[in-house]
Design a protein around this motif. Structure first.
Motif, PDB file in Angstrom:
ATOM      1  N   LEU A  49      42.177  15.647   1.459  1.00 40.72           N
ATOM      2  CA  LEU A  49      42.354  15.335   2.876  1.00 40.72           C
ATOM      3  C   LEU A  49      41.050  15.232   3.661  1.00 40.72           C
ATOM      4  O   LEU A  49      41.072  14.825   4.814  1.00 40.72           O
ATOM      5  N   CYS A  50      39.927  15.598   3.055  1.00 44.74           N
ATOM      6  CA  CYS A  50      38.656  15.512   3.804  1.00 44.74           C
ATOM      7  C   CYS A  50      38.478  14.087   4.321  1.00 44.74           C
ATOM      8  O   CYS A  50      38.476  13.133   3.544  1.00 44.74           O
ATOM      9  N   PRO A  51      38.349  13.930   5.651  1.00 45.09           N
ATOM     10  CA  PRO A  51      38.307  12.577   6.222  1.00 45.09           C
ATOM     11  C   PRO A  51      37.128  11.757   5.714  1.00 45.09           C
ATOM     12  O   PRO A  51      37.176  10.526   5.733  1.00 45.09           O
ATOM     13  N   THR A  52      36.056  12.414   5.295  1.00 40.26           N
ATOM     14  CA  THR A  52      34.905  11.635   4.831  1.00 40.26           C
ATOM     15  C   THR A  52      34.724  11.736   3.324  1.00 40.26           C
ATOM     16  O   THR A  52      33.676  11.360   2.796  1.00 40.26           O
ATOM     17  N   LEU A  53      35.701  12.272   2.638  1.00 36.11           N
ATOM     18  CA  LEU A  53      35.654  12.394   1.165  1.00 36.11           C
ATOM     19  C   LEU A  53      34.379  13.092   0.699  1.00 36.11           C
ATOM     20  O   LEU A  53      33.729  12.670  -0.248  1.00 36.11           O
ATOM     21  N   ALA A  54      34.009  14.151   1.403  1.00 39.28           N
ATOM     22  CA  ALA A  54      32.738  14.811   1.107  1.00 39.28           C
ATOM     23  C   ALA A  54      32.892  15.958   0.115  1.00 39.28           C
ATOM     24  O   ALA A  54      31.897  16.552  -0.288  1.00 39.28           O
ATOM     25  N   LEU A  55      34.128  16.276  -0.260  1.00 36.99           N
ATOM     26  CA  LEU A  55      34.332  17.416  -1.154  1.00 36.99           C
ATOM     27  C   LEU A  55      34.748  16.961  -2.537  1.00 36.99           C
ATOM     28  O   LEU A  55      35.328  15.888  -2.718  1.00 36.99           O
ATOM     29  N   ARG A  56      34.467  17.837  -3.495  1.00 36.08           N
ATOM     30  CA  ARG A  56      34.783  17.508  -4.875  1.00 36.08           C
ATOM     31  C   ARG A  56      35.044  18.819  -5.599  1.00 36.08           C
ATOM     32  O   ARG A  56      34.418  19.829  -5.309  1.00 36.08           O
ATOM     33  N   LEU A  57      35.996  18.785  -6.537  1.00 39.12           N
ATOM     34  CA  LEU A  57      36.203  19.952  -7.397  1.00 39.12           C
ATOM     35  C   LEU A  57      35.474  19.708  -8.696  1.00 39.12           C
ATOM     36  O   LEU A  57      35.552  18.622  -9.260  1.00 39.12           O
ATOM     37  N   GLU A  58      34.762  20.712  -9.156  1.00 43.32           N
ATOM     38  CA  GLU A  58      33.987  20.525 -10.387  1.00 43.32           C
ATOM     39  C   GLU A  58      34.250  21.661 -11.336  1.00 43.32           C
ATOM     40  O   GLU A  58      34.452  22.793 -10.912  1.00 43.32           O
ATOM     41  N   PRO A  59      34.203  21.359 -12.625  1.00 44.49           N
ATOM     42  CA  PRO A  59      34.324  22.454 -13.581  1.00 44.49           C
ATOM     43  C   PRO A  59      33.122  23.385 -13.426  1.00 44.49           C
ATOM     44  O   PRO A  59      31.998  22.925 -13.334  1.00 44.49           O
ATOM     45  N   GLY A  72      42.544  27.061 -13.161  1.00 46.24           N
ATOM     46  CA  GLY A  72      41.994  27.479 -11.877  1.00 46.24           C
ATOM     47  C   GLY A  72      40.666  28.163 -12.005  1.00 46.24           C
ATOM     48  O   GLY A  72      39.688  27.699 -11.461  1.00 46.24           O
ATOM     49  N   SER A  73      40.592  29.190 -12.797  1.00 41.15           N
ATOM     50  CA  SER A  73      39.415  30.034 -12.685  1.00 41.15           C
ATOM     51  C   SER A  73      38.127  29.349 -13.120  1.00 41.15           C
ATOM     52  O   SER A  73      37.061  29.806 -12.768  1.00 41.15           O
ATOM     53  N   ASP A  74      38.188  28.243 -13.897  1.00 40.88           N
ATOM     54  CA  ASP A  74      36.890  27.614 -14.164  1.00 40.88           C
ATOM     55  C   ASP A  74      36.604  26.440 -13.237  1.00 40.88           C
ATOM     56  O   ASP A  74      35.755  25.635 -13.524  1.00 40.88           O
ATOM     57  N   TRP A  75      37.276  26.343 -12.137  1.00 39.68           N
ATOM     58  CA  TRP A  75      36.980  25.250 -11.214  1.00 39.68           C
ATOM     59  C   TRP A  75      36.465  25.800  -9.901  1.00 39.68           C
ATOM     60  O   TRP A  75      36.842  26.861  -9.463  1.00 39.68           O
ATOM     61  N   ARG A  76      35.599  25.021  -9.305  1.00 37.98           N
ATOM     62  CA  ARG A  76      35.111  25.475  -8.006  1.00 37.98           C
ATOM     63  C   ARG A  76      34.957  24.272  -7.069  1.00 37.98           C
ATOM     64  O   ARG A  76      34.741  23.143  -7.527  1.00 37.98           O
ATOM     65  N   VAL A  77      35.044  24.546  -5.780  1.00 36.74           N
ATOM     66  CA  VAL A  77      34.758  23.514  -4.794  1.00 36.74           C
ATOM     67  C   VAL A  77      33.247  23.426  -4.699  1.00 36.74           C
ATOM     68  O   VAL A  77      32.575  24.421  -4.484  1.00 36.74           O
ATOM     69  N   MET A  78      32.746  22.231  -4.906  1.00 33.97           N
ATOM     70  CA  MET A  78      31.282  22.110  -5.052  1.00 33.97           C
ATOM     71  C   MET A  78      30.558  22.143  -3.721  1.00 33.97           C
ATOM     72  O   MET A  78      30.861  21.364  -2.828  1.00 33.97           O
ATOM     73  N   PRO A  79      29.581  23.003  -3.624  1.00 35.13           N
ATOM     74  CA  PRO A  79      28.699  22.902  -2.473  1.00 35.13           C
ATOM     75  C   PRO A  79      27.686  21.789  -2.747  1.00 35.13           C
ATOM     76  O   PRO A  79      27.505  21.417  -3.878  1.00 35.13           O
TER      77      PRO A  79
END
Ligand SMILES: Cc1cc2nc3c(=O)[nH]c(=O)nc-3n(C[C@H](O)[C@H](O)[C@H](O)COP(=O)(O)O)c2cc1C
Ligand code: SF4
Lengths: 79, 453
Positions: A49-59, A72-79
Motif C-alpha cells: 500500500l505504500c503510495p510511492t512503492l518505497a518499501l520492500r520485504l527482503e530475506p 516470517g522470521s527470516d524476512w524483514r522490512v528493508m531499511p
C-alpha cells in the motif's frame, strides 16, 4: 526502504506501528529486525500500500533465496 | 629531494621544518606521485612524464594488473578506502564491455590533493585509467571534473590531446565537466549524470560495478588511486609495498591547512604519524583540535592523534579515518563550534534534496549547532541534537547524512569544554583571547547556477 522514493506519507507507520516509527519530520525509521510471523500479513500489506512503492520485504539471511515470505522470521522490512 | 610537494610556496618552508621531512626525504620513497612537482610550474608534458616514469607497460585485457593491484594492497584514495583490486575484479568478472570513470571532482573543500595531482601529473592519472580500463575490459574512460574548474579541465584536455597525437592509448578518453555539489561526486551520482540524468545519487543496488554508465559494468576510482595503479603497473606490487605499513601500503597524498606555517599537499608514507605530518608542515604550538579526514571526518585533540599512524586501522581505533587525507589543526583564535556550525550549514545545503532525513534532518542539526555556537539555545539544544544525530545517520540513499552526523558528533566531544562555556556564559573559550576569528575552514559559495544537469 528506498529513501529517495519515500515522501513521508507515514502510511507504513499507521499499518505497522510495531515495526515502523516516524522521525520528527514524519519519515519512517525501520530497525531492519526480522518481521515476526504474526506481523507478516500486515508487513506485506504495508509494502503493497505504500503510495510511492518505497518499501520492500527482503530475506534477512543471505541465501534464503526467492522463497515466498512464509514462516516470517527470516524476512524483514528493508531499511 | 622532493619528499613532498604542494603549493610552490609551501615547499621551501616545509622542507626547513622539522626532522620528519628530512627523514622522509632520505628514505627517498615518498616522491612517487609528486616527483618533480617542485620544479614544474605546470603540468608535466607527456615527454617529461615518460622520461620520469618510463614507458607505459603494454596494456592488455588480462588479469595480471588486477593481481598486481590486489597483491599491492592498494585501497581507494577517494574517502572510503575500499580495496581497489577487489573492485577491479568485480567489474572484470561482469559480462560485456566495461567503462572506467576517473573521479577528479574533489568536492571536499578541505582537500587540494586531486587538483594538485591533476594539475602537475595528469599523465600519471591517465596512465592509470588506461591500464585499469584494459585490465577490466573497458573501451572508454570518463574523467569527471567539476564545471567550475575550467583551467584544470583544460590542462587535462591538453594532456589527452597530447596522448591522442602520440597514438598512445587503445581506449577513448573523454573529459567531462559536471555540476558541482558535495554529493554530485558520489559515484552513483557521477554514473547518473553520465547517463544523461541529474548529478544526484541514486538508490543502490544496482551498484556502478554491476550496472553503471550505459548499463555497463563501471569502475569508479579516485584520480589518486588511478595514479598509484599506473605505478603498480610499471614497478609491481613489491615495489609499492616498500613504502607504508603492511596493512596500509604505499604512499598517500594529504592536504594540510589551518594552524600550520606551510599549508599544502604532501606525499607521505601511509602510516606516518599524524604528529610528524603536522610537524613537517610547521603546526603552531598553540593550535587547537585537529580535523582529520575532511568534512566527513572527526575532530581530535592534538595529544590524542599525534602518535597515531595515518592509516585506516590505527585511526579507526580513535574513531577517525584518513578520509580524503585532509588534516586541519584549528588556529587558537577560532571557535571550533562556530567553524563546525558553518560547515554543517554548508553540508546541509549540499545534499541532493531527495531523502527526507537529509532534507529535513541536516538543516535542523545545522540550526541546533548554530544556536550552540551563538550561545543562544532555544530549549534543550543538547538533548535535541543528541536525538537528531541518532535519527539521521544511515537513512539517506547515500552516505552524505552519515558524514555530517559524524562531524557533528565529534565536534561535540572534542569541543565539550566550549559547549559548556557557550551554554553557561554565552561565550566561547576562544573569546577569552579576543573576538574569535571566523570562517577559517573553507566553505565554498553554493554553486551559483543551482544546476544539477
Ligand atoms: C557525498 C559523497 C561525496 C564524495 N565525493 C568524492 C569526491 O569528490 N572524489 C572522490 O574521489 N570520491 C568521492 N566520493 C567517494 C565516491 O563515491 C567513490 O567511493 C570513490 O570515487 C571511489 O574511488 P576509490 O575507490 O578510488 O576511492 C564521495 C562519496 C560521497 C558519499
Ligand atoms: S542522502 Fe541526501 S545527498 Fe544522499 S541521495 Fe539522499 S538527499 Fe541526496
Amino acid at each position: 526502504m528506498n529513501p529517495i522514493a519515500c515522501t513521508g506519507h507515514g502510511l507504513c507507520a499507521d499499518l505497522l506501528p510495531e515495526l515502523v516509527g516516524l522521525d520528527e519530520w514524519g519519515y519512517p525509521m525501520l530497525d531492519g529486525a526480522p518481521v515476526p510471523g504474526e506481523l507478516m500479513a500486515l508487513a506485506r500489506r504495508a509494502v503493497r500500500l505504500c503510495p510511492t512503492l518505497a518499501l520492500r520485504l527482503e530475506p534477512a539471511a543471505p541465501g534464503a533465496g526467492r522463497r515466498r515470505p512464509a514462516a516470517g522470521s527470516d524476512w524483514r522490512v528493508m531499511p | 629531494m622532493a619528499s613532498h610537494a604542494g603549493r610552490a610556496v609551501a615547499t621551501e618552508a616545509a622542507l626547513a621544518a622539522g626532522a620528519a621531512a628530512r627523514r622522509a626525504a632520505r628514505a627517498g620513497i615518498t616522491s612517487r606521485l609528486t616527483a618533480g612537482w617542485h620544479e614544474a610550474g605546470g603540468p608535466a608534458t607527456l615527454r617529461e612524464h615518460l622520461q620520469r616514469y618510463g614507458p607505459l607497460p603494454q596494456p592488455g585485457r588480462n588479469r595480471a594488473l588486477i593481481d598486481a593491484v590486489t597483491a599491492a594492497g592498494l585501497t581507494g584514495r577517494g574517502g572510503a578506502g575500499f580495496p581497489t583490486g577487489i573492485k577491479m575484479r568485480a567489474v572484470a568478472s561482469r559480462r560485456g564491455p566495461a567503462v572506467v570513470v576517473a573521479n577528479g571532482m574533489e568536492s571536499e573543500p578541505a582537500s587540494e590533493k586531486d587538483k594538485a595531482l591533476l594539475a602537475r601529473a595528469p599523465h600519471l592519472v591517465l596512465d592509470g585509467a588506461v591500464l585499469a580500463a584494459s585490465a577490466v575490459g573497458a573501451d572508454s574512460v570518463h574523467v569527471c571534473l567539476p564545471r567550475g574548474r575550467r583551467r584544470l579541465a583544460e590542462a587535462v584536455e591538453d594532456a589527452v590531446a597530447e596522448r591522442e597525437r602520440a597514438g598512445l592509448d587503445p581506449v577513448a578518453i573523454a573529459v567531462r565537466a559536471l555540476p558541482h555539489w558535495y554529493v554530485s561526486s558520489e559515484e552513483s551520482a557521477l554514473v547518473h549524470w553520465l547517463n544523461g540524468g541529474e548529478a544526484k545519487p541514486t538508490a543502490v543496488p544496482p551498484r556502478p560495478y554491476e550496472k553503471g554508465v550505459g548499463q555497463r559494468p563501471t569502475l569508479v576510482d579516485n584520480v589518486e588511486t588511478l595514479a598509484h595503479v599506473a605505478l603498480i603497473g610499471r614497478y609491481g606490487p613489491a615495489w609499492f609495498r616498500r613504502a607504508g605499513l603492511p596493512d596500509a601500503p604505499g604512499t598517500m597524498l594529504v592536504t594540510v591547512a589551518g594552524a600550520v606555517r606551510a599549508p599544502g599537499v604532501y606525499e607521505i608514507e601511509a602510516g606516518t604519524r599524524v604528529g610528524d605530518i603536522l610537524a613537517m608542515s610547521g603546526m603552531a604550538v598553540d593550535a587547537g583540535p585537529v580535523l582529520v579526514g575532511g568534512y566527513f571526518g572527526t575532530w581530535h585533540h592534538a595529544e590524542e592523534v599525534a602518535g597515531v599512524p595515518m592509516a585506516p586501522g590505527p585511526l579507526r581505533a580513535i574513531g577517525a579515518s584518513p578520509g580524503t587525507g585532509a588534516l586541519f589543526p584549528l588556529p587558537a583564535d577560532c571557535c571550533g563550534l562556530a567553524e563546525t556550525a558553518r560547515v554543517l550549514a554548508w553540508l546541509a545545503g549540499q545534499g541532493a534534496g531527495q531523502c527526507g532525513p537529509c532534507v529535513f534532518g541536516l538543516p535542523a542539526i545545522a540550526d541546533d549547532f548554530a544556536q550552540l555556537a551563538a550561545g543562544r539555545p532555544k530549549g534543550p539544544v543538547l538533548d535535541r541534537l543528541d536525538r537528531r544525530l541518532g535519527q539521521v545517520g544511515g537513512r539517506g540513499a547515500c552516505r552524505h547524512p552519515d558524514g555530517a552526523v559524524r562531524l557533528a558528533r565529534s565536534a561535540l566531544s572534542a569541543f565539550a569544554a566550549d559547549v559548556r562555556s557557550h551554554l553557561s556564559r554565552r561565550a566561547c573559550l576562544a573569546a577569552w583571547r579576543g573576538q574569535p576569528r571566523q570562517g577559517v575552514l573553507p566553505v565554498p559559495r553554493p554553486a551559483g547556477d543551482g544546476e544539477w544537469l
